[in-house]
Every structure is written in structure tokens, then in C-alpha cells.
Design a protein around this motif. Structure first.
Motif, PDB file in Angstrom:
ATOM      1  N   ILE A  70       0.858  -1.184   0.000  1.00 50.38           N
ATOM      2  CA  ILE A  70       0.000   0.000   0.000  1.00 50.38           C
ATOM      3  C   ILE A  70       0.897   1.238   0.000  1.00 50.38           C
ATOM      4  O   ILE A  70       1.862   1.310   0.743  1.00 50.38           O
ATOM      5  CB  ILE A  70      -0.909   0.009   1.253  1.00 50.38           C
TER       6      ILE A  70
ATOM      7  N   VAL B 247      -1.111   2.465  -4.824  1.00 48.99           N
ATOM      8  CA  VAL B 247      -1.800   1.236  -4.450  1.00 48.99           C
ATOM      9  C   VAL B 247      -2.603   1.532  -3.185  1.00 48.99           C
ATOM     10  O   VAL B 247      -2.039   1.965  -2.176  1.00 48.99           O
ATOM     11  CB  VAL B 247      -0.813   0.075  -4.197  1.00 48.99           C
ATOM     12  N   SER B 248      -3.917   1.352  -3.259  1.00 53.71           N
ATOM     13  CA  SER B 248      -4.816   1.633  -2.133  1.00 53.71           C
ATOM     14  C   SER B 248      -5.282   0.332  -1.487  1.00 53.71           C
ATOM     15  O   SER B 248      -5.186  -0.736  -2.080  1.00 53.71           O
ATOM     16  CB  SER B 248      -6.046   2.403  -2.628  1.00 53.71           C
ATOM     17  N   LYS B 249      -5.837   0.466  -0.300  1.00 54.57           N
ATOM     18  CA  LYS B 249      -6.429  -0.698   0.356  1.00 54.57           C
ATOM     19  C   LYS B 249      -7.617  -1.191  -0.475  1.00 54.57           C
ATOM     20  O   LYS B 249      -8.311  -0.407  -1.106  1.00 54.57           O
ATOM     21  CB  LYS B 249      -6.920  -0.343   1.757  1.00 54.57           C
TER      22      LYS B 249
ATOM     23  N   SER C 293      -4.124  -4.119   4.541  1.00 55.78           N
ATOM     24  CA  SER C 293      -4.401  -4.243   3.111  1.00 55.78           C
ATOM     25  C   SER C 293      -5.867  -4.025   2.735  1.00 55.78           C
ATOM     26  O   SER C 293      -6.178  -3.878   1.558  1.00 55.78           O
ATOM     27  CB  SER C 293      -3.984  -5.636   2.622  1.00 55.78           C
TER      28      SER C 293
END
Length: 188
Positions: A36, A63-65, A147
Motif C-alpha cells: 500500500i 496502491v490503495s487498500k 491491506s
């Protein structure tokens, strides 16, 4: 062509590569999910016989959860007053996210906490007693992890009243004289 990510992001180029044929564009693929955060990605070509190498301009890749779906089910479809249904909470990644969520879950009945625990393989179960007759609203609250985002799911269960039978018994004589005492007993 090899893609690399900036060292300050703590990522590496491991698993990110693609061969390029002359006058062709090859898609990049990764064999490991990225952590993330935001990453600076650069494509580098090392060159070849008679061809010089070059680096691309960098891109910022974030990058996101992943979002999740929280489900809550009961082993009893129509529970009666006094019964204790087993509630099962499942937490699953929503596409395009992947993986198995971990972390804590809290179960509430009508807003009051009645159970809590940790997901095992994306699920948590608890036996919940003490519900009175009537409709109760159960909520499963997933806190999220490194995550996956947190989320919640709900379930309404109607607990029926227990049915009763009432019986009155007394003396066998159908008529009595004024002043004569009688005994009656009621049972439920």
C-alpha cells in the motif's frame, strides 16, 4: 524492459519485467502484489547491439487498500425466545482486490456489543444468547487491516414468543352451595 520502483518506497523491481520485440509494445505484469502506498515507476531499456539504452519518464503508481464485503448469517432461520443462534461473519475482498482479510470483528445487537473476535480464514463465528422476543438487528463491524478497508454488514432476526397452553382444574362437582369452598388450580 525492466520496471523499477523508487528505493525510498521500499519496493523493488522483483517480478516486474517484460520483453519487448522490435516495434512492439509488451504489457508489464507483476508476480508479487505491491505494498500500500505511492510508488515512482520507471521503465529502463539496457540497449543492445547498435541500440542505445534509455529510461522512461517516471510515473507515480498508487496502491490503495482493497474494499471488502461483510456478510452475516444465522444458523437459525426463525429463532424462538431463549434460543442462541450461531452468527457467522464472513469478510471477502471485492474485485479487483484479492487476498484474505485479517483482523478484528465486533458483533452488535441493536447497537450493543454482544461478541467480538479475530477473523480466521476470513470468517468469525459466535453464539449469541439473551435475545428477547421481537425483531433484533445484528451488525458485524470489520475494522480493516493493513491491506483492506473496514466495512460492516447487517442481519435482522425475528425471535418468536414461546407458545403456551393454559389449563384450569377444580373439583368435579358442577354446582356448589353458597358458602361451600372450592379449590381451583391453573397451570401454564
Amino acid at each position: 524492459i525492466f520496471a523499477t520502483t523508487s528505493a525510498e518506497c521500499g519496493a523493488s523491481s522483483e517480478g516486474l519485467s517484460s520483453m519487448v520485440q522490435p516495434a512492439a509494445i509488451a504489457p508489464m505484469s507483476g508476480t508479487k502484489p505491491m505494498a500500500i502506498g505511492a510508488f515512482h515507476v520507471v521503465a529502463s531499456y539496457g540497449g543492445g547491439p547498435g541500440v542505445s539504452g534509455a529510461d522512461s519518464a517516471g510515473l507515480v503508481h498508487t496502491v490503495s487498500k482493497a474494499a471488502v464485503t461483510v456478510g452475516i448469517t444465522s444458523d437459525l432461520v426463525a429463532p424462538a425466545y431463549g434460543s442462541a443462534p450461531r452468527l457467522t461473519v464472513t469478510v471477502a475482498a471485492q474485485s479487483p482486490g484479492a487476498g484474505t482479510p485479517t483482523g478484528a470483528v465486533v458483533v452488535k445487537r441493536d447497537g450493543e456489543t454482544v461478541g467480538s473476535g479475530v477473523l480466521v480464514a476470513g470468517a468469525f463465528s459466535a453464539v449469541i444468547g439473551g435475545s428477547t422476543a421481537g425483531t433484533h438487528h445484528f451488525t458485524a463491524e470489520y475494522a480493516g487491516d493493513s491491506s483492506f478497508d473496514g466495512s460492516s454488514g447487517s442481519l435482522s432476526l425475528g425471535f418468536s414468543q414461546l407458545e403456551t397452553t393454559t389449563r384450569l382444574t377444580g373439583s368435579n362437582a358442577r354446582s356448589h352451595v353458597y358458602g361451600d369452598s372450592q379449590t381451583y388450580a391453573g397451570t401454564v
